[in-house]
Design an enzyme around this catalytic site. Structure first.
Site, PDB file in Angstrom:
ATOM      1  N   ARG A 169     -37.428 -61.427  20.689  1.00 31.20           N
ATOM      2  CA  ARG A 169     -36.428 -61.657  21.506  1.00 31.20           C
ATOM      3  C   ARG A 169     -36.685 -63.398  21.798  1.00 31.20           C
ATOM      4  O   ARG A 169     -37.512 -63.856  22.069  1.00 31.20           O
ATOM      5  CB  ARG A 169     -36.874 -61.186  23.045  1.00 31.20           C
ATOM      6  CG  ARG A 169     -36.158 -61.750  24.356  1.00 31.20           C
ATOM      7  CD  ARG A 169     -36.335 -60.951  25.703  1.00 31.20           C
ATOM      8  NE  ARG A 169     -37.718 -61.019  26.038  1.00 31.20           N
ATOM      9  CZ  ARG A 169     -37.956 -60.423  27.288  1.00 31.20           C
ATOM     10  NH1 ARG A 169     -37.441 -59.749  27.997  1.00 31.20           N
ATOM     11  NH2 ARG A 169     -39.414 -60.632  27.820  1.00 31.20           N
ATOM     12  N   ASP A 454     -44.844 -61.465  33.887  1.00 34.19           N
ATOM     13  CA  ASP A 454     -44.099 -62.546  33.210  1.00 34.19           C
ATOM     14  C   ASP A 454     -43.378 -63.232  34.070  1.00 34.19           C
ATOM     15  O   ASP A 454     -43.426 -63.175  35.358  1.00 34.19           O
ATOM     16  CB  ASP A 454     -43.477 -61.822  32.014  1.00 34.19           C
ATOM     17  CG  ASP A 454     -42.346 -60.994  32.341  1.00 34.19           C
ATOM     18  OD1 ASP A 454     -41.938 -61.132  33.388  1.00 34.19           O
ATOM     19  OD2 ASP A 454     -41.754 -60.406  31.471  1.00 34.19           O
TER      20      ASP A 454
END
Length: 541
Positions: A169, A454
């Site tokens: 990603r 995150d």
């Protein structure tokens, strides 16, 4: 590179980090410069388009499916490209940053896929950007085994057949990579740097291993952004002599605008698409961002009170599964973020039951796989999907044709019965400060209160504080959310951290900066589009 490639490479403006020359070769920098020349202007146009669309949502207070693409949605004939063998079975995917320890642990975890993250769980220091690329390349060449100097623990890869398939990603379109500039002097987008270096150095090796260059695409807001990625893929494959259609991309549907364009996004990427993923925190963050001035009907309760069974969230996931399976794509469920405790088995038991129920629901709803943040959760999620899939790799034959979701149902956010609470506000402040402090030190995946957090967590936390202040929310205890209240809570958290950590450890951290940045983005009159943009200005390295 083709003969028409420019001779001028991208320019590195960062101090050198170990083994940097292995990644930033002359040919790789020329490739990055050409990606920048061809595609950054379109990226810039699409970012401006995001702002115009936000203004339109502010004016109308609503969203709808696009009339100009109705023909794409109505056409039953098109499908995405078939999944390659390595992406047929995705029943459990583990996520995490591409540091060496995580690389070995994730590949060995028993998950079918590892999302190697250069985005929300990675703070983009220059060292992290380069070391992440090296970790992937080293793993593909089986030269990543190592012994941790501090713990003495050895890390070694299992046989190739037992390793997870890597899906990388890159950063979202909005983030720059300040350490690389093009021949024009412009800063390269982080997305092009992450994708470009990974593809340039590993695509051929992955084909030799019987796999391929696979990517997760974050924070897309429109099908035009998907079209840009598709054009990048076509160009990159042609430039490096990789067969057209080798790349596969899974798109995270983590913005409210993308939820209205799922079919169009798959259509634009149909040569390269392999699935869609249902996010949670970024999706809620996007709802607040886009509807922040749309009135009290869009005020969300505590983030932990918004489950995936809330009617507007269920509408989103049901539509995602139906869309994916209608078009032959995988539908991947959301994150189980729990971090097991080594000291409290009761916490683990309760959390594992919650994870199991969540994964059971996803499997029953038709999802083909789901995410976990920790290797200990792999067998939990695996059991849920094994019970439904058996020895089948997926359940794309479940077309979910009974599902019908209206435009209004996707934004019926007033449906949860819960309301904002004092505990929820305090949690947002505490988690926001703790996460930002770690991020500023270069750590993007942070264990906070038994959850792996995150950047998406920090975004929803600071966004809820901003929304509650600007909506004049009154908490369940009768207290109104005001800037003064938030400042008091933040100061109290700093004091508690100083006492808990001790003066020396507290001073070694970046707690005051984290406190100040949280208050800046939570209390400013103007809502900041992304916390990570002002945070990146303060990130050292």
């Amino acid at each position: 590179m083709s003969a028409s490639a420019p001779s001028r490479p991208a320019v590195v403006t960062a101090p050198a980090v170990p083994r940097q020359d292995e990644v930033l070769t002359e040919a790789a920098l020329v490739f990055l410069a050409e990606l920048h020349r061809r595609f950054t202007p379109r990226r810039d146009e699409l970012l401006a388009r995001r702002a115009r669309r936000r203004a339109e949502i502010s004016r109308t207070g609503t969203l709808d499916f696009l009339p100009e693409t109705a023909h794409v949605r109505a056409d039953d004939s098109w499908r995405v490209a078939p999944a390659p063998p390595a992406l047929q079975d995705r029943r459990v995917e583990i996520t995490g940053p591409a540091d060496r320890r995580m690389t070995v642990n994730a590949l060995n975890s028993g998950a079918r896929v590892w999302l190697a993250d250069f985005e929300d769980s990675s703070a983009p220091t220059w060292e992290n950007v380069i070391s992440g690329q090296l970790a992937l390349s080293d793993a593909y060449h089986r030269r990543i085994d190592f012994t941790d100097e501090r713990s003495g623990k050895s890390y070694a890869l299992r046989p190739d057949a037992e390793l997870a398939t890597v899906v990388m990603r890159p950063r979202g379109w909005h983030l720059p990579e300040r350490h690389l500039t093009g021949p024009d002097g412009g800063v390269l987008p982080g997305a092009l740097v992450d994708f470009g270096l990974c593809f340039f150095h590993t695509a051929r090796r992955l084909l030799d291993l019987g796999k391929g260059p696979y990517f997760y695409l974050p924070k897309l807001e429109s099908h035009q952004e998907a079209r840009l990625w598709n054009d990048i893929f076509l160009f990159a494959q042609e430039q490096l002599g990789i067969p057209r259609g080798t790349i596969r991309a899974t798109v995270l549907i983590e913005t409210i605008t993308a939820a209205y364009e799922m079919e169009e996004i798959l259509y634009e990427l149909r040569e390269h698409a392999s699935g869609l993923n249902a996010g949670r925190w970024d999706y809620l963050f996007s709802i607040i961002k886009n509807f922040r001035d749309a009135g009290p009907g869009f005020v969300l309760p505590d983030r932990n009170a918004i489950t995936m069974t809330a009617p507007f969230m269920r509408a989103y996931t049901e539509l995602l599964v139906r869309t994916c399976h209608r078009r032959g794509a995988h539908a991947i469920g959301g994150m189980a973020a729990f971090i097991p405790s080594r000291r409290d088995p009761e916490i683990n038991r309760a959390a594992f039951e919650k994870v199991r129920a969540d994964k059971d629901r996803e499997a029953a709803d038709g999802f083909d796989g789901s995410w976990v943040a920790h290797p200990d959760l792999v067998p939990v999620a695996l059991a849920s999907f094994d019970a439904v899939l058996g020895d089948r790799p997926h359940q794309k034959d479940r077309l979910r044709e009974e599902v019908s979701v209206t435009a209004a149902e996707l934004i019926a956010v007033g449906s949860p019965a819960a309301r904002p609470t004092a505990a929820g506000l305090l949690n947002a402040v505490r988690v926001g400060i703790r996460y930002i402090e770690a991020w500023l030190r270069g750590t993007g995946a942070v264990a906070i209160f038994h959850l792996m957090e995150d950047a998406a967590t920090a975004e929803i936390s600071r966004s809820q504080i901003w929304q509650w202040i600007n909506a004049g929310v009154v908490l369940e205890n009768g207290e109104r959310v005001t800037p003064a209240l938030v400042r008091t809570l933040a100061a109290g958290e700093l004091g508690a951290l100083r006492e808990t950590l001790g003066g020396e450890e507290y001073a070694a951290g970046r707690w005051q900066e984290a406190h100040d940045l949280l208050l800046r983005v939570a209390l400013d009159e103007e809502y900041a589009d992304f916390l990570t943009l002002p945070a990146y200005e303060r990130l050292t390295g």
